[in-house]
Motif scaffolding. Structure first.
Motif, PDB file in Angstrom:
ATOM      1  N   TYR A 134       7.935  53.084  -7.090  1.00  0.00           N
ATOM      2  CA  TYR A 134       7.447  51.787  -6.630  1.00  0.00           C
ATOM      3  C   TYR A 134       6.368  51.893  -5.581  1.00  0.00           C
ATOM      4  O   TYR A 134       5.544  50.992  -5.436  1.00  0.00           O
ATOM      5  CB  TYR A 134       8.601  50.882  -6.183  1.00  0.00           C
ATOM      6  CG  TYR A 134       9.073  51.103  -4.780  1.00  0.00           C
ATOM      7  CD1 TYR A 134      10.126  51.964  -4.507  1.00  0.00           C
ATOM      8  CD2 TYR A 134       8.476  50.435  -3.710  1.00  0.00           C
ATOM      9  CE1 TYR A 134      10.554  52.174  -3.220  1.00  0.00           C
ATOM     10  CE2 TYR A 134       8.905  50.641  -2.418  1.00  0.00           C
ATOM     11  CZ  TYR A 134       9.940  51.509  -2.165  1.00  0.00           C
ATOM     12  OH  TYR A 134      10.349  51.707  -0.892  1.00  0.00           O
ATOM     13  N   LEU A 166       7.670  37.545  -8.151  1.00  0.00           N
ATOM     14  CA  LEU A 166       8.238  38.544  -7.260  1.00  0.00           C
ATOM     15  C   LEU A 166       8.815  39.746  -8.000  1.00  0.00           C
ATOM     16  O   LEU A 166       9.411  40.613  -7.401  1.00  0.00           O
ATOM     17  CB  LEU A 166       9.310  37.943  -6.342  1.00  0.00           C
ATOM     18  CG  LEU A 166       8.808  36.884  -5.370  1.00  0.00           C
ATOM     19  CD1 LEU A 166       9.899  36.503  -4.401  1.00  0.00           C
ATOM     20  CD2 LEU A 166       7.605  37.380  -4.600  1.00  0.00           C
ATOM     21  N   HIS A 173       3.387  49.427  -6.935  1.00  0.00           N
ATOM     22  CA  HIS A 173       2.944  48.236  -6.194  1.00  0.00           C
ATOM     23  C   HIS A 173       1.471  48.286  -5.864  1.00  0.00           C
ATOM     24  O   HIS A 173       0.877  47.278  -5.538  1.00  0.00           O
ATOM     25  CB  HIS A 173       3.766  48.060  -4.931  1.00  0.00           C
ATOM     26  CG  HIS A 173       5.078  47.435  -5.199  1.00  0.00           C
ATOM     27  ND1 HIS A 173       5.210  46.091  -5.420  1.00  0.00           N
ATOM     28  CD2 HIS A 173       6.305  47.961  -5.353  1.00  0.00           C
ATOM     29  CE1 HIS A 173       6.471  45.822  -5.678  1.00  0.00           C
ATOM     30  NE2 HIS A 173       7.164  46.928  -5.652  1.00  0.00           N
ATOM     31  N   ALA A 214       4.190  43.131  -7.381  1.00  0.00           N
ATOM     32  CA  ALA A 214       5.105  42.008  -7.472  1.00  0.00           C
ATOM     33  C   ALA A 214       4.490  40.763  -6.873  1.00  0.00           C
ATOM     34  O   ALA A 214       4.637  39.667  -7.383  1.00  0.00           O
ATOM     35  CB  ALA A 214       6.387  42.343  -6.729  1.00  0.00           C
ATOM     36  N   CYS A 215       3.772  40.975  -5.778  1.00  0.00           N
ATOM     37  CA  CYS A 215       3.362  39.830  -4.983  1.00  0.00           C
ATOM     38  C   CYS A 215       2.256  39.011  -5.615  1.00  0.00           C
ATOM     39  O   CYS A 215       1.963  37.919  -5.166  1.00  0.00           O
ATOM     40  CB  CYS A 215       2.924  40.294  -3.608  1.00  0.00           C
ATOM     41  SG  CYS A 215       4.340  40.760  -2.636  1.00  0.00           S
ATOM     42  N   TYR A 229      17.121  48.197   2.935  1.00  0.00           N
ATOM     43  CA  TYR A 229      16.628  47.158   2.037  1.00  0.00           C
ATOM     44  C   TYR A 229      17.552  45.967   1.965  1.00  0.00           C
ATOM     45  O   TYR A 229      18.772  46.114   1.941  1.00  0.00           O
ATOM     46  CB  TYR A 229      16.428  47.724   0.631  1.00  0.00           C
ATOM     47  CG  TYR A 229      15.103  48.414   0.513  1.00  0.00           C
ATOM     48  CD1 TYR A 229      13.939  47.676   0.361  1.00  0.00           C
ATOM     49  CD2 TYR A 229      15.008  49.795   0.587  1.00  0.00           C
ATOM     50  CE1 TYR A 229      12.719  48.303   0.277  1.00  0.00           C
ATOM     51  CE2 TYR A 229      13.789  50.430   0.502  1.00  0.00           C
ATOM     52  CZ  TYR A 229      12.643  49.681   0.347  1.00  0.00           C
ATOM     53  OH  TYR A 229      11.435  50.301   0.268  1.00  0.00           O
ATOM     54  N   ALA A 230      16.951  44.815   1.925  1.00  0.00           N
ATOM     55  CA  ALA A 230      17.730  43.591   1.745  1.00  0.00           C
ATOM     56  C   ALA A 230      17.690  43.228   0.279  1.00  0.00           C
ATOM     57  O   ALA A 230      16.709  43.474  -0.382  1.00  0.00           O
ATOM     58  CB  ALA A 230      17.137  42.470   2.565  1.00  0.00           C
ATOM     59  N   PRO A 240       8.253  43.172  -9.723  1.00  0.00           N
ATOM     60  CA  PRO A 240       7.192  44.164  -9.875  1.00  0.00           C
ATOM     61  C   PRO A 240       6.829  44.265 -11.355  1.00  0.00           C
ATOM     62  O   PRO A 240       7.659  43.925 -12.199  1.00  0.00           O
ATOM     63  CB  PRO A 240       7.824  45.463  -9.389  1.00  0.00           C
ATOM     64  CG  PRO A 240       9.165  45.115  -8.861  1.00  0.00           C
ATOM     65  CD  PRO A 240       9.500  43.725  -9.260  1.00  0.00           C
ATOM     66  N   SER A 269      12.214  44.748   1.713  1.00  0.00           N
ATOM     67  CA  SER A 269      12.695  43.655   0.888  1.00  0.00           C
ATOM     68  C   SER A 269      12.688  44.148  -0.550  1.00  0.00           C
ATOM     69  O   SER A 269      11.632  44.425  -1.103  1.00  0.00           O
ATOM     70  CB  SER A 269      11.769  42.454   1.052  1.00  0.00           C
ATOM     71  OG  SER A 269      11.878  41.612  -0.051  1.00  0.00           O
ATOM     72  N   ILE A 270      13.876  44.266  -1.125  1.00  0.00           N
ATOM     73  CA  ILE A 270      13.969  44.885  -2.433  1.00  0.00           C
ATOM     74  C   ILE A 270      13.330  44.010  -3.507  1.00  0.00           C
ATOM     75  O   ILE A 270      12.819  44.501  -4.499  1.00  0.00           O
ATOM     76  CB  ILE A 270      15.450  45.204  -2.774  1.00  0.00           C
ATOM     77  CG1 ILE A 270      15.526  46.323  -3.796  1.00  0.00           C
ATOM     78  CG2 ILE A 270      16.184  43.976  -3.269  1.00  0.00           C
ATOM     79  CD1 ILE A 270      15.231  47.685  -3.234  1.00  0.00           C
ATOM     80  N   SER A 271      13.298  42.706  -3.275  1.00  0.00           N
ATOM     81  CA  SER A 271      12.813  41.826  -4.344  1.00  0.00           C
ATOM     82  C   SER A 271      11.347  42.055  -4.627  1.00  0.00           C
ATOM     83  O   SER A 271      10.885  41.837  -5.723  1.00  0.00           O
ATOM     84  CB  SER A 271      13.058  40.376  -3.995  1.00  0.00           C
ATOM     85  OG  SER A 271      12.216  39.969  -2.956  1.00  0.00           O
ATOM     86  N   CYS A 272      10.588  42.473  -3.621  1.00  0.00           N
ATOM     87  CA  CYS A 272       9.186  42.710  -3.962  1.00  0.00           C
ATOM     88  C   CYS A 272       8.708  44.060  -3.493  1.00  0.00           C
ATOM     89  O   CYS A 272       7.541  44.393  -3.638  1.00  0.00           O
ATOM     90  CB  CYS A 272       8.292  41.585  -3.474  1.00  0.00           C
ATOM     91  SG  CYS A 272       7.791  41.718  -1.802  1.00  0.00           S
ATOM     92  N   GLY A 273       9.609  44.869  -2.931  1.00  0.00           N
ATOM     93  CA  GLY A 273       9.233  46.236  -2.610  1.00  0.00           C
ATOM     94  C   GLY A 273       8.489  46.390  -1.302  1.00  0.00           C
ATOM     95  O   GLY A 273       8.105  47.492  -0.950  1.00  0.00           O
ATOM     96  N   ASP A 274       8.268  45.298  -0.577  1.00  0.00           N
ATOM     97  CA  ASP A 274       7.585  45.415   0.706  1.00  0.00           C
ATOM     98  C   ASP A 274       8.478  46.119   1.718  1.00  0.00           C
ATOM     99  O   ASP A 274       9.701  46.027   1.644  1.00  0.00           O
ATOM    100  CB  ASP A 274       7.242  44.021   1.255  1.00  0.00           C
ATOM    101  CG  ASP A 274       6.082  43.397   0.502  1.00  0.00           C
ATOM    102  OD1 ASP A 274       5.570  44.068  -0.406  1.00  0.00           O
ATOM    103  OD2 ASP A 274       5.711  42.267   0.833  1.00  0.00           O
ATOM    104  N   GLU A 277      18.850  39.333  -1.447  1.00  0.00           N
ATOM    105  CA  GLU A 277      17.837  38.481  -2.055  1.00  0.00           C
ATOM    106  C   GLU A 277      17.935  38.513  -3.568  1.00  0.00           C
ATOM    107  O   GLU A 277      18.220  39.546  -4.149  1.00  0.00           O
ATOM    108  CB  GLU A 277      16.433  38.977  -1.669  1.00  0.00           C
ATOM    109  CG  GLU A 277      15.948  38.394  -0.373  1.00  0.00           C
ATOM    110  CD  GLU A 277      14.589  38.939   0.006  1.00  0.00           C
ATOM    111  OE1 GLU A 277      13.910  39.528  -0.850  1.00  0.00           O
ATOM    112  OE2 GLU A 277      14.210  38.777   1.160  1.00  0.00           O
ATOM    113  N   HIS A 319      10.116  35.300   2.165  1.00  0.00           N
ATOM    114  CA  HIS A 319      10.888  36.515   2.419  1.00  0.00           C
ATOM    115  C   HIS A 319      10.123  37.497   3.304  1.00  0.00           C
ATOM    116  O   HIS A 319      10.724  38.357   3.932  1.00  0.00           O
ATOM    117  CB  HIS A 319      11.299  37.174   1.097  1.00  0.00           C
ATOM    118  CG  HIS A 319      10.149  37.676   0.308  1.00  0.00           C
ATOM    119  ND1 HIS A 319       9.686  38.962   0.418  1.00  0.00           N
ATOM    120  CD2 HIS A 319       9.332  37.064  -0.574  1.00  0.00           C
ATOM    121  CE1 HIS A 319       8.643  39.104  -0.371  1.00  0.00           C
ATOM    122  NE2 HIS A 319       8.404  37.980  -0.985  1.00  0.00           N
TER     123      HIS A 319
END
Lengths: 402, 323
Positions: A343, A330, A347, A324-325, A401-402, A332, B32-37, B132, B105
């Motif tokens: 994931y 952002l 990733h 994703a990064c 998770y946020a 994936p 952080s769900i938006s990028c899986g970190d 997010e 984030h």
């Protein structure tokens, strides 16, 4: 030690012969090909030659089937929009979940405008379900747009078979072949493919030039209207130098087709074998038995792709990732997601894409460099223990998770 | 590639406090769900005074996630838990000399790991209260969720409203299509129809400095963009020249400070001939300087004038030739 470029699915180095052929058209040969005088005329002939070279590379029946555009994305948009405008009564598009954003984002936009979009799913190896496809072909479908080969995994789709099925159902078929052209042989003359997109910079031509192949007799509506260039099908003064570069690149691609499918393929296979032998918890994504000869996509479990790329870059190795990064969005990789890759592995996918410029020494250097980088990052990973993944990684580390 | 600061790179290449702390008594696991970190922060806290004696991190994530984790552990060591909790995600980003908007984030994840670890130490349950979404405005790092919530809470109905409440769209404006699409959905949800603002050219505040104006170019309606300055009525030719001289005198100290100077040569109707000398003449900024002088003249005189730089030596030679 010079840097190693293994990101040829992103873009390629312009071949020196291509550059050499282009140079005079920046200076003394500056005429407008539409002009009558000798300045323009010579350039006009050079364009004709380039068109013939591309025709040959695609195995097209007529040179007038080649329309020069500015890029692969423009070719994709032109093809899909043309099919919709030429057949206003048809309101459905069939595509796949793993297309390039050039097609996916356009389709999403069209969905917002009231069109129906069917996105074919893929299995764990990135393969399509042709039964599902067959059931979706109907009189309401304006166009099927399916990539020839996937840019991330290199997986090749059964394009001829799918085009035949569309043709039999009376549906227009377009393929985004930017990753396939120049890497695998293509013969369009007797094919049921109506439209095909290619991009110059993926095959050692410069950026800023693409082609839409349009089979003679296919109903067409231009995206850009205006001047009479490209027989009125794509207005705008031709990007002469780039087109001439693409012509030479097409000739070189033809000449190197066998090399690509033997030598380059062997280098790719050695890279795969070397890395997998040295790195535990790593696997190839996509369909290894049916993929582009230059592409290798490996998922390194429990670490993240951008971090891998940054460390590879530090030792002079250029690759890319489905993480994703690295995308800026952002999101994936939609391709890895579609294949159902967990994931923690998706990733950590890294794509190595080779070209005829890569050498066996380079491949060996990459095979040496990758294992310590993976080990270094795994040391930081909460999923990794002393000598391997922690037991039940998903339970041992289950963050909020946020 | 991302534009990472040197500090981010340093903390990524050589992370501080990597690995779990031995005998940790506070653990925070967040993602952080938006990028899986995802990040596990372990702390060793002194039970006597709640001082953080040691901190360590384990991160599954990109370069900036690893750098943010490393920075966080450096920042909290030696602090009491309450002191540490005052650290904001912006503090983490600042510690790293900034993060790209798409990567902010990562700093949020760092702060949340800290909150989670403190809650774990204190035997509380930590609940993440923020959600997010897809990043919409890259200039100010505002995401979809934030925009939607603000639209709902304040019944917003235009892109301009969204910009005023969230800053989203206030920069390069390329996300306006995205904001409009959100508005269309949100307004539809409350039974309204989104009506876009009329196309309008953005009115700019008149520029004080007319940058890089080529004075030889014909200037079309030069004063149009300018609110007409109060024209001093009935200025005599003498008063006018005096005024022009006054403007020149006013700006000379500035030019002299840059080892340059300016001299009034002649006034012919709307044309004011000056010579720029020293560091000003021939300098690339000369056109800007002349533009500035012209602007001041226009303001002082209340009429449009053209300031024309003249090569003094050449002008003298020409006059001699004529004589």
């Amino acid at each position: 030690m010079s840097d190693i470029y293994l990101d040829n699915n992103a873009t390629t180095q312009c071949d020196p012969l291509v550059v050499e052929a282009m140079l005079p058209y920046f200076s003394e040969q500056f005429g407008n090909p539409s002009s009558l005088h000798s300045f323009g005329n010579k350039v006009g002939f050079a364009l004709k030659k380039a068109r013939k070279s591309v025709q040959k590379l695609l195995g097209a029946e007529h040179e007038s089937e080649i329309i020069f555009t500015s890029c692969g994305s423009e070719s994709d948009s032109t093809a899909i929009m043309s099919a919709l405008r030429a057949q206003p009564e048809r309101r459905t598009i069939i595509t796949t979940v793993v297309e390039h954003p050039a097609v996916l984002n356009l389709c999403e936009h069209l969905e917002g405008e009231g069109y129906t979009v069917h996105r074919l799913g893929v299995d764990a190896k990135g393969r399509l379900d042709l039964e599902e496809y067959k059931s979706l072909l109907s009189d309401d479908v304006a166009v099927v747009s399916v990539m020839w080969a996937n840019n991330e995994t290199g997986t090749i789709f059964p394009i001829m078979e799918m085009a035949t099925m569309a043709d039999e159902a009376g549906v227009m078929f377009h393929t985004d072949a930017v990753q396939a052209v120049g890497k695998i042989p293509i013969e369009l003359e007797d094919s049921p493919i109506h439209m095909l997109s290619l991009s110059g910079h993926k095959l050692h031509a410069p950026k800023g030039v693409g082609v839409l192949y349009l089979k003679r007799g296919t109903r067409f509506r231009p995206l850009l209207r205006g001047g009479h260039q490209e027989r009125g099908r794509r207005a705008g003064t031709e990007n002469v130098t780039a087109i001439i570069g693409l012509g030479v690149a097409a000739e070189l691609a033809m000449a190197n087709m066998a090399h690509e499918n033997t030598e380059v393929k062997a280098l790719r296979d050695r890279l795969q074998e070397g890395i997998l032998a040295a790195v535990p918890n790593a696997f190839v994504t996509g369909d290894p038995d049916n993929r582009l000869p230059n592409t290798l996509n490996i998922a390194f479990e429990y670490i993240e792709g951008e971090a891998i790329l940054l460390l590879l870059n530090k030792v002079g190795i250029a690759a890319s990732s489905g993480s994703a990064c690295t995308s800026g969005s952002l999101e994936p990789s939609h391709v890895m997601k579609a294949m159902g890759i967990p994931y923690t592995a998706a990733h950590g996918t890294v794509r190595f894409s080779l070209s005829r410029y890569n050498t066996a020494e380079e491949v060996e250097r990459v095979i040496e460099s990758v294992p310590p980088i993976v080990a270094q990052l795994r040391k930081l990973s909460p999923y990794w223990g002393e000598n391997g993944p922690v037991e039940n990684p998903d339970q041992a580390f289950a963050p909020v998770y946020a | 590639m991302w534009d990472y600061s040197e500090t981010v790179k340093e903390h990524f290449y050589n992370p501080k406090n990597a690995g779990a702390v031995e005998q940790a008594n506070a653990v925070g696991d967040v993602g952080s769900i938006s990028c899986g970190d995802a990040l596990r922060l372990t702390l060793k806290v002194d039970p006597e005074n709640e001082v953080i004696l040691d901190a360590g991190f384990q991160t599954f994530g990109c370069g900036s996630a690893i750098a943010s984790s490393s920075a966080l552990t450096e920042m909290v060591k030696g602090k009491t838990l309450d002191e540490a909790l005052t650290i904001t995600n912006q503090d983490i980003a600042d510690f790293l000399d900034g993060l790209p908007p798409e990567k902010m984030h990562c700093s949020v994840m760092g702060r949340e790991a800290l909150q989670a670890a403190v809650a774990n130490y204190r035997g509380e349950e930590w609940v993440d209260d923020h959600e997010e979404g897809a990043l919409i405005c890259k200039c100010f790092a505002i995401d979809d969720v934030m925009i939607r919530e603000t639209i709902r809470e304040n019944s917003l109905s235009s892109v301009e409203d969204v910009t005023n409440y969230t800053k989203a769209g206030g920069g390069c404006s390329s996300c306006h299509e995205g904001i409009e699409n959100i508005l269309i959905e949100e307004l539809a949800a409350r039974g309204e129809v989104f009506v876009a603002a009329h196309a309008k050219g953005k009115k700019k505040a008149p520029k004080k400095q007319e940058a890089l104006v080529s004075l030889e170019m014909p200037v079309a309606e030069p004063a149009a963009a300018e609110p007409a300055p109060a024209a001093p009525a009935g200025m005599s030719a003498f008063q006018r020249i005096k005024k022009i001289e006054a403007v020149i005198e006013e700006i000379r100290p500035n030019l002299q400070a840059d080892r340059g100077d300016c001299e009034l040569l002649d006034v012919d109707g709307k044309n004011i001939y000056v010579s720029l000398v020293g560091a000003c003449s021939g300098c690339q900024m000369a056109a800007m300087t002349v533009g500035g002088i012209q602007q001041k003249m226009i303001e002082a005189l209340g009429e449009f004038v053209k300031v024309i730089p003249v090569d003094k030596a050449k002008a003298a030679a020409q006059q001699q030739a004529l004589a």
